[in-house]
Design a protein around this motif. Sequence first.
Motif, PDB file in Angstrom:
ATOM      1  N   ALA A   1       0.820  -1.340  -0.037  1.00  0.00           N
ATOM      2  CA  ALA A   1       0.202   0.078  -0.006  1.00  0.00           C
ATOM      3  C   ALA A   1       0.885   1.181  -0.061  1.00  0.00           C
ATOM      4  CB  ALA A   1      -0.905   0.116   1.335  1.00  0.00           C
ATOM      5  N   TYR A   2       1.856   1.357   1.054  1.00  0.00           N
ATOM      6  CA  TYR A   2       2.696   2.494   0.871  1.00  0.00           C
ATOM      7  C   TYR A   2       3.706   2.628  -0.119  1.00  0.00           C
ATOM      8  CZ  TYR A   2       1.370   3.913   5.826  1.00  0.00           C
ATOM      9  OH  TYR A   2       0.633   4.653   6.571  1.00  0.00           O
TER      10      TYR A   2
ATOM     11  N   SER B   1       2.885   1.910  -3.319  1.00  0.00           N
ATOM     12  CA  SER B   1       1.992   2.225  -4.411  1.00  0.00           C
ATOM     13  C   SER B   1       1.764   3.603  -4.020  1.00  0.00           C
ATOM     14  CB  SER B   1       0.763   1.380  -4.692  1.00  0.00           C
ATOM     15  OG  SER B   1       0.295   1.797  -5.905  1.00  0.00           O
TER      16      SER B   1
ATOM     17  N   SER C   1       4.608  -2.682  -6.285  1.00  0.00           N
ATOM     18  CA  SER C   1       4.078  -2.956  -4.861  1.00  0.00           C
ATOM     19  C   SER C   1       4.055  -4.469  -4.453  1.00  0.00           C
ATOM     20  CB  SER C   1       2.855  -2.356  -4.748  1.00  0.00           C
ATOM     21  OG  SER C   1       2.393  -1.274  -5.148  1.00  0.00           O
TER      22      SER C   1
ATOM     23  N   GLY D   1      -2.255  -4.738  -1.329  1.00  0.00           N
ATOM     24  CA  GLY D   1      -2.259  -3.538  -0.758  1.00  0.00           C
ATOM     25  C   GLY D   1      -2.277  -2.333  -1.546  1.00  0.00           C
ATOM     26  N   SER D   2      -1.722  -2.379  -2.844  1.00  0.00           N
ATOM     27  CA  SER D   2      -1.762  -1.276  -3.649  1.00  0.00           C
ATOM     28  C   SER D   2      -3.183  -0.982  -4.166  1.00  0.00           C
ATOM     29  CB  SER D   2      -0.822  -1.740  -4.783  1.00  0.00           C
ATOM     30  OG  SER D   2      -1.084  -0.990  -6.084  1.00  0.00           O
TER      31      SER D   2
ATOM     32  N   PHE E   1      -5.803  -1.665  -2.418  1.00  0.00           N
ATOM     33  CA  PHE E   1      -6.464  -1.240  -1.374  1.00  0.00           C
ATOM     34  C   PHE E   1      -6.169   0.278  -1.190  1.00  0.00           C
ATOM     35  CE2 PHE E   1      -6.280  -0.380   3.284  1.00  0.00           C
ATOM     36  CZ  PHE E   1      -7.461  -0.801   3.720  1.00  0.00           C
ATOM     37  N   ALA E   2      -5.028   0.735  -1.253  1.00  0.00           N
ATOM     38  CA  ALA E   2      -4.674   2.183  -0.916  1.00  0.00           C
ATOM     39  C   ALA E   2      -5.385   2.947  -1.950  1.00  0.00           C
ATOM     40  CB  ALA E   2      -3.051   2.213  -1.241  1.00  0.00           C
TER      41      ALA E   2
ATOM     42  N   ILE F   1      -4.539   5.970   3.435  1.00  0.00           N
ATOM     43  CA  ILE F   1      -3.832   4.920   4.038  1.00  0.00           C
ATOM     44  C   ILE F   1      -3.150   5.673   5.522  1.00  0.00           C
ATOM     45  CG2 ILE F   1      -3.851   3.078   2.477  1.00  0.00           C
ATOM     46  CD1 ILE F   1      -0.759   3.908   2.094  1.00  0.00           C
TER      47      ILE F   1
ATOM     48  N   ASN G   1      -4.533   0.787   9.387  1.00  0.00           N
ATOM     49  CA  ASN G   1      -4.926   0.009   8.568  1.00  0.00           C
ATOM     50  C   ASN G   1      -4.316  -1.426   8.674  1.00  0.00           C
ATOM     51  OD1 ASN G   1      -5.637   2.826   6.536  1.00  0.00           O
ATOM     52  ND2 ASN G   1      -7.219   1.586   7.106  1.00  0.00           N
TER      53      ASN G   1
END
Lengths: 255, 358, 288
Positions: free
Chosen positions: B82-83, B85, B103, B235-236, B238-239, B245, B249
């Motif tokens: 997530a981070y 991306s 990601s 995660g990507s 999701f972000a 984010i 989370n």
Amino acid sequence: MSDNGFFRAAGISIQFGGIKALENVSLDVKQGEVHAIIGPNGAGKTTLLNCISRQYKADSGQVFFQGKNILKLKPHQVVSRGIARTFQNIELFKNMTVMDNMLLGRHSQRATGIFSDILFYGKARQQESDFRLKVEEVIDFLDLQAYRNRIINDVPYGVQKNVELGRALVMEPRLLLLDEPSSGLNMEETQDLAFWIEDIRDDLGITIILVEHDMRLVMDSCDRVTALDYGGVLAVGEPKEVVKNPDVVKAYLGE
Amino acid sequence: MRFEKRMHYLEDVQLFRYRSDMAWYILLLLLLLAAPAAMGTYWVSLLIQIGIYIIVALGLNLLSGYTGQVSLGHAAFFAVGAYTSAILTGKYSIPFLLALPASGVAGAAAGLVVGLPALRLKGLYLAIATMGFGFIVEEIIVQWESVTNSVNGLMVTRPVIGPISFQSDKSYYYLVLAVVLIMVLAIKNILRTPTGRAFIAIRDSEIAAESMGVSLTVYKTAAFAISAFYAGVAGSLFAHFMFFIGPENFTIMESISFLVMILVGGLGSVHGAVFGAVFITFLPEAISLSRGYLPAVIGEQAGLQSAVYGLVLLLFIRFEPLGLYGRWLKVKFYFENFPFYKKDTFRRVRKFHRTVKQ
Amino acid sequence: MFLQIVSSGIAIGCIYALIALGFVLIYKASEVVNFAQGDLMMIGAFLVYSAVTHFHVPFIPAFLIAVIIMAVLGKGIDRLLLRPLVGEQAFALIMATIGLGILIRSIGGMIWGYDTFSFQAGITDRPVRMGSVALSSVHIWIIAVTLLLIVGLYYFFNRTKTGVSMEAASQNQLAAYLMGIGVKKVFSNIWAISAMVATVAGVLLTPLQFLNYNMGFVGLKAFPAAVLGGFGSIPGAIVGGIIIGVSESIAGVYLPEGFKEIFAWIILIGVLMIRPEGIFGIQERKRV
């Protein structure tokens, strides 16, 4: 290839917490023979096998297979040198089918990487088909057709033993280590096993080292025998000579 | 009862066993394609959430269900994805089409970092070590303010690929669906080739796997990397779905809910991952819907959701350890073999021996 | 100054050690890892709190009542949840106790609410002078009670008949069963003891931290302690707990912000890389 260049273990010693399980044990196996390791319980037979296949790490000694020392390899590397084995208390993948278990025997022959497996195209596809062809050959050889798609947990003990043998054969090894192949088998199954051992040697050209308690099987199917007791070698030779050796008789029957 | 006639070895590993299966899956796909047209935005957003969770569950199932390595820190890989991306697209304006696989790769790299030391750990110790990794990553997110903006979190925008913008939930849904399909296909392929068999072999018996020539080092690490790749990709997605984010989370509870997903869905099955994702998304919905019908004492409790959650988990382990997919198989078996169903057909094999200590 | 940091580290380490002791007792007996141990601790602490503040019971009787209730709760958990799961895979057992923890935590929240309470547990905090250093009386209390409890448990497991039979059952279930020890009863008693230990841990923790339905999360930090100690040895758990507590409290003072929270885990991962079986652990090997 020279006579004793095929397989030679020399001076193998291993101890577990002060107990010497093997002390300076040597084993010579000629190409194309069935070589039995016999001895009373606790003599160190399985330990010797485990040292060869690298499940145990021998404290000292050397194991030469086709001229190369294999005592420094990892267990999975020993397999790719052409040594396959079975276990005393069946080590099959219990939640997989007979087919999948035997397909794993081909693992050391795989030529594809993880990425081409993910794509499953071309070479990966062809390889899968070839693997199955080889497994079917072994299934025919060992009469396992009826169990092809059964989960290991659901098949009888005798069949599990055969599947384990089959899984080792699928690897197309040059040397096969069998740890008490007849334990738990009934008369009929042991008979089949005796025939298969001969076929494996004569038709498939695989050299066999087996740890065995059933002396009849040893007398009938083995070319040479090494007798162990208390972690040391008692006698080596033809089965008929070894069973007459006074040391061996003493080890089995006492004074 | 159905009878099979096989003409080629590869028929054993085709994706659909029967022609009728293929028809059902095509129908399902058509329904999924048509879904946004028939549904409100809220339901579409739930479907997106399911899709994202399916990807995580597929990866985690490969690691825990198939390879037998429990991970209690999977939220960490999810966070890394997530981070990565969010930062790549936000700070460096890198196109989403590159950021998404990046990601996954970042997740996989984190997976390698955990996987390598984890090689020597078994069962419980592995679970605890991965849990520790999860806490460490969570703390890094909080402390590394210059990159992650600490507890204030990062804003993320919806992706644009070429001329197509995925701004609305309905368009983003198709993007997620496409990724899910690719990920399902990839895992199916892994499972029908030597790689997948090696994973399962490690789960069933490490000793036997080694004596088949399976390198534990290579395959355990690979399982971690692939699993973390899945979590990273999810995660990507999701972000970009959430727009925002923050560290909250990616807590230990998130890791646990991933595990609940594969356990309730069915360990070691692709269907299980899907069922589990559907379940975990709809459970809170079902609880909030049912609040109105319950007596006020229970219905108005703030802790109701987690209580039900814990209870459902316990009931599944107690009565249906094979999960929803296991139940589905049993029902299917019952009808296909009617009237030959015996109660013991699916009896569990339990082991009663303990680890031998030497 | 440094001695004060160490003494507060030892105090919190004792709490970790007590929770780790709960893990270890259950794990030794049944190979179940109880992820709900911290939540049991929370319930125990709240029971004492309720008895004292709501029912105006004096502290000592309140504590004894809580211990008895917790013992019954422990037995109940064993009977209702764990016994039917004997022989399941380790993964299912881990998830079962995680589920139990979630359930206990939410029930705790329902009963006592989601606020934070301060509770001194009958211990007033005042500095105690020992030569040149001033130590907190709370810390001394915690260390003393922990020592007492360990001595008591040691005596129980080595000197009393019940204790020895429990020790025997945890070493070899089958042999113990054949010797006429009721293994089921042993499991049930182990759960009772470990819930009682959790209560003690909870009561000792309250002067250091506030009471909250979420306080069970502290219990997770006892995992590094138990792992360092080899997850199966009672002295190991104590030493592990104190190592974690002291190093955490030193990290809190001398290392940058954030390290205190995760230092236990960093130590854990570091140790596992060098010795995968923990400091006091025994390498397990399967025979083939």
